[in-house]
Design a protein around this motif. Structure first.
Motif, PDB file in Angstrom:
ATOM      1  N   PRO A   1       2.565  -8.148 116.420  1.00 34.11           N
ATOM      2  CA  PRO A   1       3.687  -8.780 116.097  1.00 34.11           C
ATOM      3  C   PRO A   1       3.830 -10.279 116.575  1.00 34.11           C
ATOM      4  O   PRO A   1       2.988 -10.631 117.575  1.00 34.11           O
ATOM      5  N   GLN A   2       4.439 -10.880 115.760  1.00 36.06           N
ATOM      6  CA  GLN A   2       4.568 -12.244 116.052  1.00 36.06           C
ATOM      7  C   GLN A   2       5.081 -12.672 117.339  1.00 36.06           C
ATOM      8  O   GLN A   2       4.509 -13.756 118.127  1.00 36.06           O
TER       9      GLN A   2
ATOM     10  N   PHE B   1       2.656 -10.830 111.153  1.00 36.32           N
ATOM     11  CA  PHE B   1       2.014  -9.909 112.060  1.00 36.32           C
ATOM     12  C   PHE B   1       0.586  -9.866 111.709  1.00 36.32           C
ATOM     13  O   PHE B   1      -0.427  -9.376 112.364  1.00 36.32           O
ATOM     14  N   ALA B   2       0.128 -10.703 110.931  1.00 37.17           N
ATOM     15  CA  ALA B   2      -1.437 -10.857 110.522  1.00 37.17           C
ATOM     16  C   ALA B   2      -2.013 -12.168 111.196  1.00 37.17           C
ATOM     17  O   ALA B   2      -1.594 -13.263 110.898  1.00 37.17           O
TER      18      ALA B   2
ATOM     19  N   GLY C   1      -0.801 -11.169 101.802  1.00 33.00           N
ATOM     20  CA  GLY C   1      -1.913 -11.830 102.202  1.00 33.00           C
ATOM     21  C   GLY C   1      -1.937 -12.137 103.806  1.00 33.00           C
ATOM     22  O   GLY C   1      -2.524 -12.609 104.536  1.00 33.00           O
ATOM     23  N   GLY C   2      -0.581 -12.094 104.127  1.00 30.41           N
ATOM     24  CA  GLY C   2      -0.287 -12.402 105.579  1.00 30.41           C
ATOM     25  C   GLY C   2      -0.798 -14.189 105.792  1.00 30.41           C
ATOM     26  O   GLY C   2      -1.342 -14.087 107.222  1.00 30.41           O
ATOM     27  N   LEU C   3      -0.591 -14.788 105.289  1.00 26.17           N
ATOM     28  CA  LEU C   3      -1.128 -16.340 105.223  1.00 26.17           C
ATOM     29  C   LEU C   3      -0.197 -17.208 105.948  1.00 26.17           C
ATOM     30  O   LEU C   3      -0.465 -18.447 106.378  1.00 26.17           O
ATOM     31  N   GLY C   4       1.286 -17.050 106.056  1.00 26.22           N
ATOM     32  CA  GLY C   4       2.253 -17.977 106.331  1.00 26.22           C
ATOM     33  C   GLY C   4       2.012 -18.546 107.622  1.00 26.22           C
ATOM     34  O   GLY C   4       2.090 -19.673 107.882  1.00 26.22           O
TER      35      GLY C   4
ATOM     36  N   ALA D   1      -5.859  -8.443 122.519  1.00 24.52           N
ATOM     37  CA  ALA D   1      -5.583  -6.950 123.412  1.00 24.52           C
ATOM     38  C   ALA D   1      -4.213  -6.400 123.206  1.00 24.52           C
ATOM     39  O   ALA D   1      -3.817  -5.468 123.324  1.00 24.52           O
ATOM     40  N   THR D   2      -3.573  -7.366 122.388  1.00 26.19           N
ATOM     41  CA  THR D   2      -2.076  -7.014 121.848  1.00 26.19           C
ATOM     42  C   THR D   2      -1.838  -6.021 120.842  1.00 26.19           C
ATOM     43  O   THR D   2      -0.874  -5.592 120.280  1.00 26.19           O
ATOM     44  N   GLY D   3      -3.036  -6.112 119.717  1.00 27.82           N
ATOM     45  CA  GLY D   3      -2.895  -5.556 118.458  1.00 27.82           C
ATOM     46  C   GLY D   3      -4.050  -4.736 118.018  1.00 27.82           C
ATOM     47  O   GLY D   3      -4.714  -4.221 119.083  1.00 27.82           O
TER      48      GLY D   3
END
Length: 513
Positions: free
Chosen positions: A110-111, A57-58, A300-303, A78-80
């Motif tokens: 979201p992905q 999500f990041a 960390g939302g790195l993946g 614009a989506t998030g």
């Protein structure tokens, strides 16, 4: 290889220049880049329909710059919900608002929004996306690679290409087919995920709490939905066990003192988190990228960001080799540049998750005190922000190279020429090398690479840059003065001066994407 298999290898017609296996974000960006460069690419995905799977999500600043270089950043934003700080422990936060970029923050979305935009671009560029196709075997020889696949109707066939890229996730069939080890260890069991609506949103978002019970993380998507990630210490349920919303509420309430009124879950999931990385990102004519090459904790939302940067690094190199503009040795640089980044991602995310999981009150107190001390050191905090955001990534440079070589290029302003680009990342949308020249440049210049776009920088600096399609400086030269920058009100407002100073700074450590 049997005679029958050998005959198949001789008679199978090439399906594409590149076969990409796995239509997640990494595979979609790669397929789009290849197709936009004129490479015949087929993207295979075992899922027959779109999935609502949305663990990631990041989207960090460096990845938003990559989207900007493809004309997609504004549509994705614009989506998030773009946030300018990420809270760690207690009241300590990483300030992302001071980053030297057009995108000072992290986008919470979201992905599936990332995948939708990348798929639209890939299809528009001519990528052939085939869903419901399962890879069952792989062979490679000196001239190409063959994939055995099973079609949606159950029939089997063999596809041949010059190269294959496995972007098919943690359980990668491509990785297993080439016998590539995936060493590492488990980190977290039974992490719960849910997309929910809340009666009352946390005052500070994203919201995080960790303690003896476990941890809970609440992230806004900007559309009324929130992602909740929670883990209860001691839980050992299998990954396919259903998520009990009451358990999610209990963990969150124990840590925050409220469950924020969870309701209307539209999606839930549970997963186990490992730390693993392949020793080689290339095996002959087969490459691995994204989760097929490296996995780690969600801290960390790195993946997803690391996988997208893998694709950005590899795509232009494959195109250059296939079109005769570079030799095979260029493809070796994919492993040389991206494997150290994957290692750093594991270190950074691992350090964060281990700090979160401390169960001793004394250890947590020491952690919080240390975090507060770091927060009081602006230079250290800024370095952390550049590390997490991916802006600090730098690739190895040859001895004696200009200090900017291998660094991320800032989004420099350009001299306007009619309807031409007005800044560097608009110029990068051509998908080629961009040669950036100072104003009033003399005629004695080295020739530009084939297909390179030449532009003129609008600032007063005298540094000529050759910028790769992925936004990194391939070479630089002073023409003739040393690196200088104007200090005008306009530059101060746009952040141009700050970006250029950052890219010319002293930090050359390779850091997480």
């Amino acid at each position: 290889m049997s005679a029958r298999t050998a005959m198949s290898a001789r008679t199978t017609a090439p399906a594409a220049d590149v076969l990409v296996v796995g239509a997640g974000p990494t595979g979609l960006l790669l397929a789009g880049d290849l197709a936009a460069s004129g490479v015949r690419v087929v993207l295979l995905e075992r899922r027959s329909t779109e999935s609502n799977l949305t663990r990631a999500f990041a989207v960090h600043a460096r990845t938003l710059e990559a989207f900007d270089a493809r004309g997609l950043a504004e549509a994705l934003i614009a989506t998030g919900h773009l946030v300018d700080a990420v809270r760690l422990f207690g009241r300590t936060a990483i300030d992302l608002g001071r980053l030297e970029t057009r995108f000072p923050g992290v986008l919470m979305t979201p992905q599936y929004n990332v995948e939708r935009l990348l798929q639209e671009r890939a299809v528009a560029a001519g990528a052939d996306i085939r869903r419901g196709v399962r890879c069952t075997g792989l062979r490679q020889d000196a001239d190409g690679v063959e994939l055995d696949v099973e079609e949606p109707d159950g029939t089997t066939r063999t596809l041949r290409a010059r190269y294959v890229v496995g972007t098919d996730g943690v359980h990668s069939t491509v990785r297993k087919a080439i016998g590539m080890p995936f060493p590492g260890r488990a980190v977290l069991d039974s992490v719960m995920l849910a997309d929910v609506r809340l009666d009352t949103a946390p005052r500070e978002l994203p919201a995080f709490r960790g303690g003896a019970e476990g941890f809970s993380f609440v992230v806004p998507f900007g559309d009324g939905w929130f992602r909740v990630i929670a883990w209860r210490r001691g839980t050992r349920l299998p990954a396919d066990a259903p998520v009990d919303l009451d358990e999610l509420k209990e963990v969150t309430h124990a840590l925050f003192g409220t469950d924020f009124g969870f309701r209307e879950a539209r999606w839930t999931s549970r997963f186990h988190s490992d730390e693993r990385q392949v020793p080689q990102y290339r095996d002959g004519r087969v490459f691995l990228a994204g989760d097929a090459a490296h996995v780690h904790s969600p801290a960390g939302g790195l993946g997803m960001n690391a996988g997208l940067q893998d694709a950005a690094n590899l795509g232009w190199k494959l195109a250059a080799v296939l079109q005769g503009r570079a030799g095979e040795a260029l493809l070796d640089s994919y492993h040389d540049e991206r494997h150290p980044v994957g290692e750093q991602v594991l270190r950074v995310s691992g350090a964060i998750v281990r700090a979160v999981l401390l169960d001793s009150p004394v250890a947590r107190s020491v952690r919080d005190t240390a975090a507060r001390a770091l927060h009081l050191a602006p230079a250290v905090g800024h370095r952390m922000a550049r590390t997490v955001s991916g802006l600090a990534i730098a690739y190895p440079a040859p001895p004696g190279a200009h200090p900017l070589t291998g660094r991320r290029a800032p989004d420099l302003p350009l001299v306007e020429t009619g309807d031409g680009p007005t800044r560097l990342y608009e110029a990068l949308r051509a998908g080629t090398h961009v040669r950036v020249l100072p104003r009033d440049t003399g005629p004695d210049l080295p020739p530009a690479p084939p297909r390179a776009l030449t532009v003129t920088r609008a600032d007063a600096a005298r540094t000529a840059l050759l910028v790769r399609p992925d936004g990194y400086v391939e070479s630089a030269e002073e023409l003739p003065a040393s690196w200088t920058l104007p200090r005008t009100g306009k530059d101060a407002e746009t952040g141009t001066e700050g970006e250029a100073r950052a890219v010319a700074g002293e930090d050359r450590s390779t850091t997480a994407a």
